[in-house]
Design a protein around this motif. Structure first.
Motif, short mmCIF file in Angstrom:
data_model
loop_
_atom_site.label_atom_id
_atom_site.label_comp_id
_atom_site.label_asym_id
_atom_site.label_seq_id
_atom_site.Cartn_x
_atom_site.Cartn_y
_atom_site.Cartn_z
N SER A 6 -7.06 32.29 -32.77
CA SER A 6 -6.50 31.49 -31.68
C SER A 6 -7.28 30.18 -31.54
N TYR A 7 -6.69 29.25 -30.80
CA TYR A 7 -7.37 27.97 -30.59
C TYR A 7 -8.69 28.17 -29.83
N HIS A 8 -8.68 29.09 -28.89
CA HIS A 8 -9.92 29.36 -28.16
C HIS A 8 -10.98 29.95 -29.09
N ILE A 10 -11.18 29.43 -32.34
CA ILE A 10 -11.65 28.33 -33.19
C ILE A 10 -12.65 27.47 -32.43
N GLY A 11 -12.32 27.16 -31.17
CA GLY A 11 -13.23 26.37 -30.37
C GLY A 11 -14.59 27.05 -30.18
N PHE A 48 -9.36 23.92 -20.25
CA PHE A 48 -8.56 24.76 -21.16
C PHE A 48 -8.94 26.22 -20.94
N THR A 475 -12.99 35.15 -26.32
CA THR A 475 -11.96 34.36 -27.01
C THR A 475 -11.37 35.09 -28.21
#
Length: 599
Positions: A6-8, A10-11, A48, A475
């Motif tokens: 997910s983007y989270h 990856i972040g 976010f 995450t």
């Protein structure tokens, strides 16, 4: 098939890698990188937020480390370790060590490694090494084994010893606490000690016989030796010298104590002898001979006032300037004790000038000259008054005398706290907090000196590491990484899986931070265990052990940095000696975990 993160997630991985890179590059301090990491997490999750959470939940996650019980436990252990140092509770071990080294250097090194290993099982690594470093530097200056050949092996022994218990290092406390947050059973203080003891027996010959040979003798690059001070030792009523010839007691004294007179016949009570040596050597001589190098009345007054006010006694070095009234006076004729309430323990002067008779009074006292360095004991206010009143320049290196009257008490508090946790009567967090409170209540550690016991660097680093650990868990980054690693590890044997995890965490801890590696590695190992159907505990222990295998770089752990200057080490010295030790310990610990857990 592995789905994309997910983007989270990856972040979270980007933030973690960025923190690692920042630590490894070293352009910003650890504190700044840690605080920036916390700030990025807080701001990022506010704008976010994670699914099904509020923006303020991200703030709670980012700052959760400051209230985490692992951090509280670490701080309490630091306070108790400080109590052992400031009371001199560990000094008897230091004196025994020095006597063994005088007997045989090789045996002395072996005993030193064993002692460092055992002490660091219960006491935080840093205070143990801080106590032992001056001993080895002093032994090197006296012609013993070079400090550059002993400090890296000694540091490795301390780190291995710290690995043996759940409270040996702050990293161990962190890994165990994260494992409990993940649902793992409680681990007692000595839960994995037998495994580490067995591995230590394998590593000990390397530390003792091989490591010193891989290191250069850097004595030519070391800094100048400690100053030597001339003093007049007055024998007390119960002195061991009374009624004996001087030669009969010389073997019992420090080797760098020198006598400048040779009295005929047996020595008498209140007889004064001119001696010289370093500050520590003078202290040992006074303790052995039960004598004083300053008037006993002023020393008693200083100690009495210190007891009444609760202020620590300090010892400082002061240089005599050209404007000082002390020039050409002797200590008895100077009136220093009467005027300022301080005690001058000795005078430093170049050895080549000490033998000239015109520098001494008829009574045998050394006349003070411009440029002399006085070793002065007293309370802070009196020391400052003396420096101002007699035009003296205070040098760096002020140190407070240990409160030896509380040494046994401090040791008892530490043993009691560790004992209660080790037998399972109290959680380590509670026993450590109780021990820290007792250190305060009994005066072993003073409230106004807590800053010296606690390390701001460790506190913010642990807080940031806890936040990172929660971030990669919440995450889904840890789950995704566990799945990715499991795909690569599923065809390996359990021993190879353990070794791969341990080497992965070791690589992180040697180029970034062991605390951060712990918080990243622990949830990953837990998820790998679930993916491969293996017991989670040995994989968690592989992370814990890997975080402690921080021998290969000077930036891997704070004790590595402590010895770098004292031993005149270069980066390659750590690589040359540390990489073989990392490989040896990884192979040994992996096999032992497989055998212990029947994998």
């Amino acid at each position: 098939m592995l789905d994309a993160p997910s983007y989270h997630a990856i972040g979270a991985m980007v933030v973690t890698i960025a923190m690692f890179v920042a630590f490894a590059r070293g352009r910003m301090s650890t504190e700044i990188v840690s605080l920036l990491t916390i700030a990025v997490i807080a701001v990022g999750l506010y704008f976010f937020p994670l699914p099904h959470t509020q923006p303020t939940d991200g703030l709670a996650l980012a700052f959760s480390g400051f209230g985490h019980y692992a951090l509280i436990t670490i701080c309490a252990l630091m306070i108790m370790g400080r109590g052992l140092v400031v009371t001199g509770a560990l000094e008897p071990f230091a004196r025994v060590l020095e006597r063994v080294f005088k007997f045989n250097q090789t045996i002395g090194l072996l005993v030193s490694l064993a002692m460092a290993f055992v002490l660091s099982m219960a006491v935080n690594d840093t205070p143990v090494l801080v106590l032992l470093i001056p001993i080895f530097v002093s032994l090197s200056a006296r012609g013993g084994m070079a400090a550059s050949k002993t400090l890296i092996p000694l540091n490795a022994a301390v780190l291995i010893g710290g690995m043996a218990t759940t409270i040996g290092t702050s990293t161990n406390v962190l890994v165990v606490s994260i494992a409990r947050d993940l649902g793992m059973p409680h681990m007692s203080v000595f839960h994995f000690t037998p495994i580490v003891l067995t591995a230590a027996l394998v590593a000990l010959p390397y530390l003792w016989l091989v490591m010193p040979r891989l290191l250069r003798d850097n004595r030519g690059e070391e800094v100048h030796a400690e100053r030597r001070f001339v003093a007049r030792l007055r024998l007390g009523e119960d002195s061991a010298l009374t009624g004996q010839e001087l030669g009969t007691v010389l073997p019992r004294l420090p080797s760098d104590i020198e006598f400048h007179d040779n009295p005929a016949g047996p020595l008498q009570v209140q007889q004064r002898l001119t001696i010289s040596g370093t500050h520590s050597a003078l202290e040992d001589a006074m303790r052995t001979l039960k004598g004083e190098v300053a008037p006993s009345w002023v020393i008693d007054r200083i100690r009495r006032k210190s007891s009444e006010t609760g202020e620590d006694i300090a010892v400082v070095e002061m240089t005599v300037t050209a404007d000082s009234r002390l020039i050409e006076r002797t200590l008895p004729s100077s009136g220093i004790a009467d005027l300022f309430g301080v005690a001058v323990l000795g005078i430093h002067r170049p050895k080549t000038l000490l033998g000239e008779r015109d520098h001494y009074s008829e009574g045998g006292d050394l006349r003070i000259a411009e440029g002399d360095v006085l070793l002065v004991m007293g309370l802070s206010e009196n020391l400052e008054s003396f420096a101002r009143g007699d035009s003296l320049l205070v040098l760096e290196g002020k140190r407070e005398l240990p409160r030896r009257s509380k040494a046994v008490l401090a040791a008892a508090i530490m043993v009691g706290s560790v004992g209660l946790a080790s037998v399972g009567l109290l959680p380590i967090a509670i026993s450590a907090l109780a021990g820290a409170i007792m250190m305060f209540v009994t005066g072993c550690v003073k409230f106004d000196r807590v800053g010296r016991a606690l390390s701001a660097k460790v506190i913010v680093l642990v807080a940031a590491s806890i936040a990172i650990g929660r971030l990669i868990g919440d995450t889904g980054a840890a789950l995704w990484l566990g799945q990715a690693l499991a795909l690569g590890l599923q065809f390996l044997s359990p021993a190879a899986v353990l070794a791969a995890i341990m080497l992965f965490v070791t690589l992180l801890t040697n180029f970034a931070s062991n605390a951060t590696a712990a918080t990243v590695g622990t949830p990953i190992a837990f998820n790998i265990a679930q993916q491969l159907g293996l017991p989670a505990e040995p994989l968690i222990l592989a992370v814990l052990f890997g975080c402690n295998l921080c021998y290969a770089t000077p930036i891997a752990y704070q004790t590595n940095m402590l010895i770098m200057g004292e031993g005149s080490y270069e980066f390659k010295d750590y690589i040359r000696t540390g990489v073989p030790l990392v490989l040896l310990m990884t192979a040994t610990l992996s096999v032992l975990l497989v055998i212990t857990y029947n994998m």
